[in-house]
Design a protein around this motif. Structure first.
Motif, PDB file in Angstrom:
ATOM      1  N   LEU A 113      71.286  83.907  35.194  1.00 16.83           N
ATOM      2  CA  LEU A 113      71.000  83.200  34.142  1.00 16.83           C
ATOM      3  C   LEU A 113      69.367  83.022  33.718  1.00 16.83           C
ATOM      4  CD1 LEU A 113      72.967  82.137  31.918  1.00 16.83           C
ATOM      5  CD2 LEU A 113      72.520  80.001  32.767  1.00 16.83           C
ATOM      6  N   GLU A 114      68.824  82.825  34.398  1.00 19.48           N
ATOM      7  CA  GLU A 114      67.356  81.541  34.360  1.00 19.48           C
ATOM      8  C   GLU A 114      66.425  83.650  33.945  1.00 19.48           C
ATOM      9  OE1 GLU A 114      63.769  80.246  36.717  1.00 19.48           O
ATOM     10  OE2 GLU A 114      65.777  79.155  37.081  1.00 19.48           O
ATOM     11  N   SER A 115      67.181  84.103  34.069  1.00 20.95           N
ATOM     12  CA  SER A 115      65.472  85.605  33.796  1.00 20.95           C
ATOM     13  C   SER A 115      66.257  85.688  32.466  1.00 20.95           C
ATOM     14  CB  SER A 115      66.618  86.404  34.852  1.00 20.95           C
ATOM     15  OG  SER A 115      65.818  86.869  36.136  1.00 20.95           O
ATOM     16  N   LYS A 130      65.628  86.186  26.792  1.00 20.90           N
ATOM     17  CA  LYS A 130      65.887  85.944  25.533  1.00 20.90           C
ATOM     18  C   LYS A 130      65.144  85.155  24.761  1.00 20.90           C
ATOM     19  CE  LYS A 130      70.625  83.952  23.734  1.00 20.90           C
ATOM     20  NZ  LYS A 130      71.678  83.318  23.388  1.00 20.90           N
ATOM     21  N   GLN A 131      63.960  84.354  25.343  1.00 19.05           N
ATOM     22  CA  GLN A 131      63.177  83.996  24.904  1.00 19.05           C
ATOM     23  C   GLN A 131      62.221  84.558  24.615  1.00 19.05           C
ATOM     24  OE1 GLN A 131      61.930  80.777  27.674  1.00 19.05           O
ATOM     25  NE2 GLN A 131      60.811  79.347  25.394  1.00 19.05           N
ATOM     26  N   GLN A 132      61.955  85.619  25.285  1.00 19.42           N
ATOM     27  CA  GLN A 132      60.803  86.526  25.294  1.00 19.42           C
ATOM     28  C   GLN A 132      60.695  87.682  24.209  1.00 19.42           C
ATOM     29  OE1 GLN A 132      59.889  88.764  28.906  1.00 19.42           O
ATOM     30  NE2 GLN A 132      58.923  87.276  29.510  1.00 19.42           N
ATOM     31  N   VAL A 133      62.401  88.098  24.136  1.00 14.35           N
ATOM     32  CA  VAL A 133      63.037  89.016  22.859  1.00 14.35           C
ATOM     33  C   VAL A 133      62.974  87.676  21.767  1.00 14.35           C
ATOM     34  CG1 VAL A 133      65.078  89.205  21.608  1.00 14.35           C
ATOM     35  CG2 VAL A 133      63.960  89.915  23.864  1.00 14.35           C
ATOM     36  N   ARG A 134      63.288  86.747  22.124  1.00 15.33           N
ATOM     37  CA  ARG A 134      62.697  85.872  20.647  1.00 15.33           C
ATOM     38  C   ARG A 134      61.368  85.754  19.808  1.00 15.33           C
ATOM     39  NH1 ARG A 134      65.865  81.210  22.639  1.00 15.33           N
ATOM     40  NH2 ARG A 134      68.341  81.762  22.529  1.00 15.33           N
ATOM     41  N   LYS A 135      60.966  85.329  20.858  1.00 10.99           N
ATOM     42  CA  LYS A 135      59.219  85.567  20.620  1.00 10.99           C
ATOM     43  C   LYS A 135      58.642  86.487  20.394  1.00 10.99           C
ATOM     44  CE  LYS A 135      54.821  84.049  23.339  1.00 10.99           C
ATOM     45  NZ  LYS A 135      53.899  83.372  24.682  1.00 10.99           N
ATOM     46  N   ALA A 136      58.879  87.858  21.501  1.00  7.33           N
ATOM     47  CA  ALA A 136      58.423  89.212  20.332  1.00  7.33           C
ATOM     48  C   ALA A 136      59.250  89.401  18.775  1.00  7.33           C
ATOM     49  CB  ALA A 136      59.431  89.951  21.068  1.00  7.33           C
TER      50      ALA A 136
END
Length: 136
Positions: A3-5, A10-16
């Motif tokens: 879940l952490e990964s 998910k956070q990296q996708v949002r950031k991207a």
């Protein structure tokens, strides 16, 4: 996948995704700026062409005016020459008239002498006629 990964991903996708939106906005702004610059350059080139045409028209008018000036200068020189010729003729006429006046004056003086001589001779003839009439 944990879940952490998953959340990390998910956070990296949002950031991207956010970076992609920012880049997309920057791209849109750049396109707008290019369009404005292109429009400005088009107006500039149009103005430049119009000014070039005005310059060409003015150069043509200057050439025409220079030609007219040259024609007028040539005409003025011809008129000046004609005037000089007329002045020369007037001067010659003046000299001729003076000579004629001098000749007329001499003729008048000669005529006056002839009148005086005629008067004298007429008086002598009358005296001779009176003598002849008294002698006969």
């Amino acid at each position: 996948m944990s879940l952490e990964s998953y959340n990390d991903l998910k956070q990296q996708v949002r950031k991207a995704d956010n970076e992609l939106e920012l880049l997309d906005q920057e791209l849109s702004n750049t396109k707008d700026e290019i369009t404005r610059e292109s429009t400005r350059q088009h107006k500039f080139h149009k103005s430049l062409n119009e000014n070039q045409q005005k310059l060409n028209d003015l150069m043509h008018r200057i050439q025409q005016m220079n030609q007219k000036k040259n024609d007028l200068t040539k005409e003025e020189a011809e008129k000046r020459k004609e005037l000089e010729e007329i002045e020369k003729m007037v001067a010659e006429c003046g000299v001729f008239m003076e000579e004629q006046q001098e000749e007329d004056q001499k003729r008048e003086e000669h005529l006056e002498k002839l009148r005086e001589e005629l008067t004298r001779v007429t008086g002598l003839v009358e005296q001779l006629e009176k003598r002849a009439a008294t002698t006969n």
